[in-house]
Write an enzyme that holds these catalytic residues in place. Sequence first.
Site, short mmCIF file in Angstrom:
data_model
loop_
_atom_site.label_atom_id
_atom_site.label_comp_id
_atom_site.label_asym_id
_atom_site.label_seq_id
_atom_site.Cartn_x
_atom_site.Cartn_y
_atom_site.Cartn_z
N GLY A 1 15.09 117.05 -6.74
CA GLY A 1 14.46 115.97 -5.96
C GLY A 1 13.12 115.60 -6.56
N THR B 1 10.04 115.97 -5.34
CA THR B 1 8.99 117.00 -5.23
C THR B 1 9.27 118.13 -6.24
OG1 THR B 1 9.04 116.47 -2.87
CG2 THR B 1 7.60 118.26 -3.54
N ALA C 1 12.49 119.53 0.62
CA ALA C 1 13.36 119.45 1.81
C ALA C 1 13.30 118.02 2.35
CB ALA C 1 12.88 120.42 2.88
N GLY D 1 19.48 114.66 -1.98
CA GLY D 1 19.83 114.36 -3.38
C GLY D 1 21.23 114.83 -3.74
N GLU E 1 21.75 124.40 -4.36
CA GLU E 1 20.45 124.78 -3.80
C GLU E 1 20.60 126.00 -2.88
OE1 GLU E 1 19.34 121.05 -2.01
OE2 GLU E 1 18.37 120.35 -3.83
N LYS F 1 7.82 115.25 6.30
CA LYS F 1 9.07 116.01 6.47
C LYS F 1 9.05 116.95 7.68
CE LYS F 1 10.47 114.36 2.45
NZ LYS F 1 10.70 115.12 1.27
C1 5RP Z 1 18.09 117.50 -2.88
C2 5RP Z 1 17.20 118.03 -1.81
C3 5RP Z 1 15.76 117.68 -1.90
O1 5RP Z 1 15.01 118.85 -1.85
C4 5RP Z 1 15.40 116.79 -0.75
O2 5RP Z 1 16.27 115.66 -0.75
C5 5RP Z 1 13.94 116.33 -0.81
O3 5RP Z 1 13.77 115.45 -1.86
P1 5RP Z 1 12.37 114.82 -2.22
O4 5RP Z 1 11.52 115.91 -2.76
O5 5RP Z 1 12.72 113.77 -3.27
O6 5RP Z 1 11.81 114.19 -0.97
O7 5RP Z 1 17.59 118.71 -0.91
O8 5RP Z 1 19.44 117.79 -2.63
#
Ligand code: 5RP
Length: 218
Positions: free
Chosen positions: A29, A31, A83, A97, A103, A121
């Site tokens: 993702g 982050t 997350a 994602g 994961e 979040k």
């Molecule tokens: C991917 C995930 C990511 O950790 C989640 O979607 C958060 O993404 P981002 O950091 O882009 O907000 O679970 O499968």
Amino acid sequence: MNQNEMKKAVAEAALDYVEAGTIIGVGTGSTANLFIDALADIKHKIDGTVASSVASAKRLESHGIEVFELNMVNEISVYIDGADETTKYLQLIKGGGGALTREKIVAAASRKFVCIADESKLVDILGAFPLPIEVIPMARSYVARELVKLGGEPVLREGFTTDNGNVILDIHGLQIMEPTKLEAQLNNIAGVVTNGLFAIRPADVLLLGTSEGVKTLA
Ligand code: 5RP
């Protein structure tokens, strides 16, 4: 601080949890991508990584960071990942994602799970973010009917195939009052590979990016 700056701040703060001379689990993702970029600066200190997606493996390799197959590794000291939602009890929804299965596997195989997220979040009740479910393609309609019985509105993630060759159903309209119970219940539906609740094994540490700086919840 804007959202991206908060993500960058938690990604950099997560470097404190990287133990020298060990293998690090790396999530997926935007982050997690910022964490990968930060990890590049200290790559000489670690023995390598295990990635939770093909995309993260490619990004790690583009920085010259070694990526191992999980089966080649005895121990992962820490798993660092973002997350989609988190409670103050560090129970999460993940899988926005689409990488939820790998994961969950890498998180399970790691001694410690450090979640990195910006303050948008943090929620009181999980479920406003549609809960992703990875499903074996032939079971898609059956699983969708079972999810409706549980009170959700499953929507097929159109045009998306996971790294494992499966489809994703995103469940809308849930208010998840008992995350551990629902996580186990969903796992029991034939054809479900994984669901995006990380409640039975929540994160151990949450680094939350806020306008006042990075807060640590544990
Ligand atoms: C991917 C995930 C990511 O950790 C989640 O979607 C958060 O993404 P981002 O950091 O882009 O907000 O679970 O499968």
